[in-house]
Design an enzyme around this catalytic site. Structure first.
Site, short mmCIF file in Angstrom:
data_model
loop_
_atom_site.label_atom_id
_atom_site.label_comp_id
_atom_site.label_asym_id
_atom_site.label_seq_id
_atom_site.Cartn_x
_atom_site.Cartn_y
_atom_site.Cartn_z
N ASP A 175 0.87 -1.17 0.00
CA ASP A 175 0.00 0.00 0.00
C ASP A 175 0.91 1.22 0.00
OD1 ASP A 175 -2.09 1.75 0.03
OD2 ASP A 175 -3.20 0.74 1.63
C1 BGC Z 1 -5.07 3.10 -0.13
C2 BGC Z 1 -5.08 2.07 -1.24
C3 BGC Z 1 -4.85 2.75 -2.56
C4 BGC Z 1 -3.55 3.53 -2.51
C5 BGC Z 1 -3.23 4.24 -3.81
C6 BGC Z 1 -3.88 4.03 -0.19
O1 BGC Z 1 -4.08 5.10 0.65
O2 BGC Z 1 -5.12 2.46 1.13
O3 BGC Z 1 -6.29 1.37 -1.24
O4 BGC Z 1 -4.86 1.82 -3.59
O5 BGC Z 1 -3.65 4.51 -1.49
O6 BGC Z 1 -4.03 5.33 -4.01
#
Ligand code: BGC
Length: 756
Positions: A292
């Site tokens: 993540d």
């Molecule tokens: C989220 C993810 C997301 C990523 C990219 C993170 O803050 O938890 O679900 O895919 O950002 O935007």
């Protein structure tokens, strides 16, 4: 090393980029580049070879530096001092390609509920079709609808030149205050796994890689970077991990995104047990694990099972660049591990067509057709919670209808955060999109917005109301709204709950004084219908006074039309709750949100063994609690009756039952089968199968399901690890929801042990 760490609104930002800060490794790691003749041959381009063979051939042609370049990348948007990376289409993330070897760049975008355009990085004109919330999709109980939604999203991604979709959010809903439940698929592992898997299958059918995320137990947003999700192995295997396992088996996602939180004291993206033992070992997962954004805490992630560092500016270091190179040079991380990381990425790219069938930016998008896909989800996922005295469906003859509140004049709400479609498609792009910020401080505050997708329920109601006079009151002042309601023949109150990634909602109440609004309106007008547009179940102190309540979630591109069509009976409601609807917080395993009110950066331990694998309806059954509405609940304008439950034993349980539409209207029912008893466990409940069936008036059908044997089993960590079905008598009950199970039978099963 001298590092500064800033924690801002839940996202961690590293202030030093490792590439600049690291000391050059003592030993240069270099491999001779392949000769020009080999380059032009590119034997891995041969589509007759398997993805594994192709990945292996390509890997053999790569230098160490080229492999390393695949293992990390920045955000694909200007961010603080960072500019947009060259070659990026613009969205969440970017991993540069390799011209020498013809490796396409990874253009990564969030996509759980539609293709996003964060901070309008691709311009406000770059629109996408927003799907309804994940909970609404789960409420359809329809795997085909999930596939169609995924396929629609993948098609739009292709037309924008994107090729990796950060979709497939399927953490189980363990708390109805989780600010992100709207992105997920409810509380049951079978339902979430099946629908999540189908949606990913739909996405990947268009030549994309999709993720499944956030692995695992990202169960609350509050303090998500410092929360430790504590759970026993068996409890985890039988709940959240089972959802992921089923989703991965069905969807075969190219990538898995690990989570921000810790699991049993170890961060998700360096959790050797979860990533190496469970995912890559027991499940033999062949794809890659991406982090993540801002979830990589240390270089240990490389040995802990992480294959790619995403959104690298958000971490303290670009761990998978110089630090990884130095560790390989020093022999503390084997070079074979870097090969494994790169091979996994390449394999998934080959398997999903990224080399052979690259997306073409600028291809036309049939938005009108895509809006129909979103509408289908909404029409099948709206849940009729209550309908006393047949208030619904509405007659077109009501003289005067008072529509009140919820920005029903502008559209339907959507949840905030990385999944939000901020430039939603509308037939006339000049139509303004109403965005209401929640306000607040910290880095995530920029994401805290309710974007009303421009499908206004008010207009859709007016279109169908015939000669009726439809008025609108914004609902800010309850007494004024009550005045309008009293002067009408019928009132429809829209009430909404904002929610967003980055934090949980503080409690289960409807905000903005909407309970008082509903109470004032229903006191003035007994013929009141409440339409809830929420991310989660909410308290309903007025539930017994209001004759009809529709749960309309976050409705997507055509949510307003779907609501109006159900209100007027053009569509017969068939959505069923994918979550239990508690009366209030006192019924939850954790009445208070763990860590609420504690200082930023506090490590918060969440004890998920309180409920263990008894998430949602299983908790209610175990504790003997009555929710306001049970899991699986959903009314119809038709009526269904059940008869003739039959069970067969053997390797698993096969169950069948007759369902009859005893009404004069066509409608769809979701027939549900639960395991309610097994040897040594008297009070239990597990959904083992479901099927949605369309029935004409008077029609009878026999519905049959065959249970995934893991749903009948218990996880054994000791000795022979795996799933154990004890021999003995099992009881299955079937019916309309987790608490309405008129048919019940016993069946005998022999002892059976299954591999993990
Ligand atoms: C989220 C993810 C997301 C990523 C990219 C993170 O803050 O938890 O679900 O895919 O950002 O935007």
């Amino acid at each position: 090393m001298n590092r500064t760490r800033i924690i801002a609104g839940g996202r961690r930002i590293g202030t030093l980029l490792a590439a600049a800060a690291m000391v050059a490794p003592a030993m240069a790691i270099a491999q001779a580049a392949p000769a020009p003749a080999e380059q032009s041959a590119r034997p891995w381009a041969d589509q007759r070879l398997s993805p594994d063979e192709r990945a292996q051939m390509l890997l053999a042609a790569m230098t160490f530096a080229e492999k390393l370049a695949l293992l990390h990348g920045p955000m694909a948007m200007p961010f603080g001092p960072y500019t947009m990376p060259d070659g990026a289409v613009g969205s969440a993330g970017y991993i540069a390609g390799n011209d020498r070897l013809g490796i396409p760049a990874l253009q990564e975008t969030d996509a759980s509920l539609g293709i996003t355009n964060p901070m309008l990085v691709r311009g406000a004109d770059d629109m996408a079709t927003p799907l309804p919330s994940g909970l609404m999709l789960a409420a359809t109980f329809d795997p085909q609808i999930a596939f169609a939604g995924g396929q629609m999203i993948g098609t739009e991604a292709r037309a924008k030149g994107l090729n990796v979709l950060l979709a497939g959010g399927m953490n189980l809903a363990r708390d109805p205050r989780n600010g992100r439940n709207f992105e997920y698929l409810g509380e049951d592992p079978l339902l979430a796994g099946m629908l999540g898997g189908e949606s990913v299958r739909g996405i990947q059918s268009t030549g994309m890689v999709s993720t499944i995320k956030h692995f695992s137990l990202n169960g609350q947003e509050h303090k998500r970077m410092t929360v430790d999700s504590v759970i026993d192995e068996a409890n985890h295997r039988e709940s959240d991990l089972l959802a992921f396992q089923i989703g991965i088996e069905r969807g075969q996602p190219g990538s898995i995104m690990c989570a921000y939180n810790m699991i049993n004291g170890v961060y998700g993206c360096q959790n050797d047990h979860l990533l190496n033992t469970v995912l890559k070992g027991d499940w033999r997962y062949p794809g890659w694990v991406m982090s993540d954004w801002g979830a990589v805490e240390a270089l240990e992630a490389a040995t802990g099972g992480l294959d790619q560092q995403s959104g690298e500016q958000l971490d303290q270091q670009v761990w998978f660049d110089e630090p990884l190179k130095a560790a390989v040079a020093a022999g503390t991380i084997p070079a074979a591990r870097v090969d494994d990381m790169a091979r996994r990425i390449l394999r998934a790219m080959f398997a999903n067509g990224l080399f052979d069938n690259p997306p073409v930016a600028g291809a036309p998008i049939d938005f009108a057709a895509h809006a129909q896909v979103a509408q289908r989800v909404a029409e099948a996922g709206i849940v009729l919670l209550r309908n006393e005295g047949g208030v619904l469906p509405l007659a077109r003859t009501a003289g005067r209808i008072a529509v009140i509140g919820g920005h029903a004049d502008a559209g339907v709400p959507s949840g905030g955060g990385s999944s939000q479609v901020t430039a939603p498609w509308r037939p006339d792009p000049a139509t303004p999109v109403r965005t209401v910020p929640f306000g607040g401080e910290g880095m995530m505050a920029a994401w805290y917005n309710t974007v009303f997708h421009p499908s206004a329920p008010l207009a859709a109601i007016r279109e169908r109301a015939g000669a009726a006079n439809v008025t609108f009151n914004n609902g800010l002042y309850p007494q004024a709204a009550a005045g309008d309601a009293a002067a009408a023949d019928l009132a429809i109150v829209f009430a909404y709950q904002p929610s967003a990634e980055g934090d949980d909602v503080a409690d289960m109440s409807l905000p903005f004084g909407q309970d008082a609004l509903i109470q004032a309106v229903v006191a003035a007008q007994p013929n009141t219908i409440v339409v809830l547009e929420t991310g989660n179940p909410v308290r309903m102190p007025w539930a017994d006074d209001v004759p009809a309540v529709l749960q309309a979630w976050y409705g997507g591109a055509r949510g307003g039309e779907a609501i109006a069509r159900i209100l007027f009976g053009e569509v017969n409601p068939s959505g069923h709750l994918p979550v239990s609807w508690p009366v209030d917080e006192s019924q939850l395993p954790r009445p208070a949100i763990p860590g609420w009110g504690e200082p930023e950066d506090t490590v918060v331990r969440v004890d998920y063994d309180i409920e263990g694998s008894d998430v949602g309806y299983r908790w209610f059954a175990r504790e003997g609690l009555q929710p306001r509405y049970p899991f699986g609940h959903g009314l119809s304008y038709a009526r269904f009756e059940y008869d003739g439950l039959e069970l067969r034993g053997g390797e698993t349980i096969t169950a069948s039952m007759e369902v009859t539409n005893t009404s004069g209207r066509a409608g769809a029912d979701v027939v549900q089968f639960y395991l309610v008893g097994k040897p040594g466990t008297p009070r239990m409940q597990r959904l083992i199968g479901f099927q949605k069936v369309e029935l004409a008036p008077g029609e009878t059908r026999r519905v049959e399901i065959s249970a995934d044997p893991r749903l009948l089993a218990e996880w054994r960590s000791a000795g022979d690890r795996g799933w154990l079905i004890e021999g003995g008598t099992y009881q299955v009950a079937a019916g309309a929801d987790a608490a309405t199970l008129p048919q019940r039978q016993d069946v005998a099963l022999g002892r059976r042990m299954m591999r993990p």
